[in-house]
Design an enzyme around this catalytic site. Structure first.
Site, PDB file in Angstrom:
ATOM      1  N   CYS A  31      30.460  24.027 -79.428  1.00 52.54           N
ATOM      2  CA  CYS A  31      29.990  23.670 -78.099  1.00 52.54           C
ATOM      3  C   CYS A  31      29.743  22.173 -78.043  1.00 52.54           C
ATOM      4  CB  CYS A  31      28.701  24.439 -77.806  1.00 52.54           C
ATOM      5  SG  CYS A  31      28.011  24.077 -76.193  1.00 52.54           S
ATOM      6  N   GLU A  91      31.141  29.920 -71.237  1.00 55.45           N
ATOM      7  CA  GLU A  91      30.791  29.019 -70.128  1.00 55.45           C
ATOM      8  C   GLU A  91      29.776  29.654 -69.186  1.00 55.45           C
ATOM      9  OE1 GLU A  91      31.510  25.903 -70.216  1.00 55.45           O
ATOM     10  OE2 GLU A  91      32.590  26.365 -72.051  1.00 55.45           O
TER      11      GLU A  91
END
Ligand code: CO
Length: 191
Positions: A119, A163
């Site tokens: 991430c 997401e």
């Protein structure tokens, strides 16, 4: 290409915006939100383009959610390259900014990336499998406010779930089994 979001603008783990429930985005989109959507997508485009990225040194990404640029809004840019890497095609598998997404159905069967997830907001690699639904159907609004529905499997399904988690204050490592990070049960498939 003009770029607004560089690595120093990306919020990092520890910033409360990453743990907040993001607000729904109202439609029609304000000019500010339209610009935000464009700038988030530009990050992904440049980050995936080796030549352009040499100048900006962005960490490559396939998704960038608004909380990652400090905006607590339910919108995320997604740019998944062509599914077939052998294919000489510039047509991505999915390219768009999705607004107010909701996962309306998901399979019990799980899938996890063989190498774990990463991430842009988490600098330190947290090792371990991140089991997610193998197949999901997501409903969202596009930039025109039109409701869209999309069914995704495997890698794209994992990207969308990662997401969408960002819009609800979750990070990928929340899903890792701390007792047995690389343990996997029979119903989980590697992707
Ligand atoms: Co992320």
């Amino acid at each position: 290409m003009k770029i607004r979001f560089t690595m120093d603008k990306i919020t990092r783990d520890g910033n409360p915006v990453l743990r907040a429930q993001a607000q729904e985005v109202p439609f029609p989109l304000s000019e500010e939100h339209q610009q935000l959507a464009k700038d988030m997508m530009t990050y992904l485009e440049v980050s995936q383009d080796e030549e352009q990225n040499e100048k900006y040194d962005l960490r490559p990404g396939v998704g960038l959610a608004a909380p990652q640029v400090g905006e607590s809004l339910q919108m995320t840019a997604i740019l998944i390259p062509s599914a077939d890497p052998a294919e000489d095609s510039d047509t991505p598998y999915f390219k768009g900014v999705i607004f107010n997404p909701v996962i309306v159905s998901e399979t019990v069967g799980r899938a996890a990336l063989e190498t774990g997830e990463g991430c842009l907001s988490v600098d330190e690699d947290v090792p371990g499998f991140v089991p997610r639904s193998k197949k999901i159907t997501v409903r969202y609004q596009d930039e025109n406010g039109k409701t869209q529905s999309k069914t995704l499997r495997n890698y794209p399904a994992i990207v969308f779930q990662h997401e969408i988690d960002h819009l609800h204050g979750k990070l990928y490592y929340d899903h890792i089994n701390q007792q047995d990070p690389w343990g996997i049960d029979d119903s989980t498939k590697y992707v």
